[in-house]
Design an enzyme around this catalytic site. Structure first.
Site, PDB file in Angstrom:
ATOM      1  N   ASN A   9       0.878  -1.175   0.000  1.00  0.00           N
ATOM      2  CA  ASN A   9       0.000   0.000   0.000  1.00  0.00           C
ATOM      3  C   ASN A   9       0.910   1.219   0.000  1.00  0.00           C
ATOM      4  O   ASN A   9       1.489   1.565   1.029  1.00  0.00           O
ATOM      5  CB  ASN A   9      -0.886  -0.055   1.268  1.00  0.00           C
ATOM      6  N   LYS A  11       0.215   4.285  -0.302  1.00  0.00           N
ATOM      7  CA  LYS A  11      -0.376   5.501   0.292  1.00  0.00           C
ATOM      8  C   LYS A  11      -0.104   6.709  -0.613  1.00  0.00           C
ATOM      9  O   LYS A  11      -0.112   6.566  -1.826  1.00  0.00           O
ATOM     10  CB  LYS A  11       0.127   5.689   1.723  1.00  0.00           C
TER      11      LYS A  11
HETATM   12  P1  PGA Z   1       2.785   0.125   7.613  1.00  0.00           P
HETATM   13  O1  PGA Z   1       1.339   0.373   6.947  1.00  0.00           O
HETATM   14  O2  PGA Z   1       3.313  -1.154   7.038  1.00  0.00           O
HETATM   15  O3  PGA Z   1       3.599   1.332   7.234  1.00  0.00           O
HETATM   16  O4  PGA Z   1       2.565   0.024   9.084  1.00  0.00           O
HETATM   17  C1  PGA Z   1       0.445  -0.676   6.738  1.00  0.00           C
HETATM   18  C2  PGA Z   1      -0.844  -0.171   6.134  1.00  0.00           C
HETATM   19  O5  PGA Z   1      -1.263   0.943   6.493  1.00  0.00           O
HETATM   20  O6  PGA Z   1      -1.465  -0.851   5.303  1.00  0.00           O
END
Ligand code: PGA
Length: 249
Positions: A9, A11
């Site tokens: 992901n 983001k």
């Molecule tokens: P992270 O995010 O691996 O940076 O903790 C996971 C997510 O939000 O899907």
């Protein structure tokens, strides 16, 4: 036999050129692990570049959000057809950042999930408890309430296509991962819920991913648990080195 899925992901990271570079590097470094499917979920603006870059690779393409209507006056939103048009096969729904920062609630999640399941897209439904809920001992209730409300009105025929991601909110982007035992406990409760509500076939086949500070150092312990079928990865999916290590846990 369920296959693992390691999904990145991204983001709000990566422009088109960044996307091409990262996917090229990933393609060169990801070993072909026959037990693992690999997916990247770039921002909408990088989907076209990602489609081109993933075309001759084994890397799948997903989006991070979708609207439930087909078209209309919904400024800033995109529809399932638009994602399919960009070559997406998957879409994340109800990520905790959407729930917490953009006021998505279980009813919008339910509308999105219901719509997506009428299309060819495969939804990845995110559920997870807050730190407060974990400390109060209400984790399981919080997760099952999200499933109950998110899947309201959906039949086993529809839900057999979906994926669930268990992402404790306190573990996302914090470097604090749930231990394999803690994650397994919730995954087993999720699978048990599917068994009771959607039937044993859906429960046996549904992939339940863990998300929240997954990294190359903790991935294999998590994946060794019987009900953990993969990972939804944020931070560690933005570098070819860490993501490719995750994919060959
Ligand atoms: P992270 O995010 O691996 O940076 O903790 C996971 C997510 O939000 O899907």
């Amino acid at each position: 036999m369920r296959r693992y899925l390691i999904a990145g992901n991204w983001k709000m990271h990566m422009t088109g050129p960044d996307t091409r570079t990262l996917i090229r590097e990933l393609d060169q470094s990801i070993g072909r692990n026959p037990r693992v499917d690999v997916l990247v979920c770039p921002p909408f603006t990088a989907l076209a570049a990602a489609r081109e870059a993933t075309a001759s690779t084994a890397i799948g393409l997903g989006a991070q959000n979708v609207h439930w209507e087909d078209k209309g006056a919904f400024t800033g939103e995109v529809s399932c057809d638009m994602l399919l048009d960009c070559g997406c096969t998957h879409v994340i729904i109800g990520h905790s950042e959407r729930r917490q920062l953009f006021s998505e609630d279980d009813s919008t999640v339910n509308r999105k999930l219901t719509k997506v399941l009428t299309t060819e897209l495969i939804p990845i439904l995110c559920v997870g408890e807050t730190l407060q809920q974990r400390e109060d001992g209400t984790t399981e209730k919080a997760i099952l309430d999200q499933l109950e409300a998110g899947l309201k009105g959906l039949t086993p025929q529809e839900t057999s296509r979906m994926i669930v991601a268990y992402e404790p909110v306190w573990a996302i982007g914090t470097g604090r991962t749930a231990t394999p035992a803690i994650a397994q406990e919730v995954h087993a409760a999720v699978r048990d819920w599917f068994d009771r509500i959607q039937g044993s076939e859906v429960a046996a086949n549904i992939r339940i991913l863990y998300g929240g500070s997954v990294n190359p150092g903790n991935v294999s312990g998590l994946m060794a648990e019987p009900d953990i079928d993969g990972a939804l990865v944020g931070g560690a999916s933005l570098k070819a080195e860490s993501f490719s290590q995750l994919c060959s846990f």
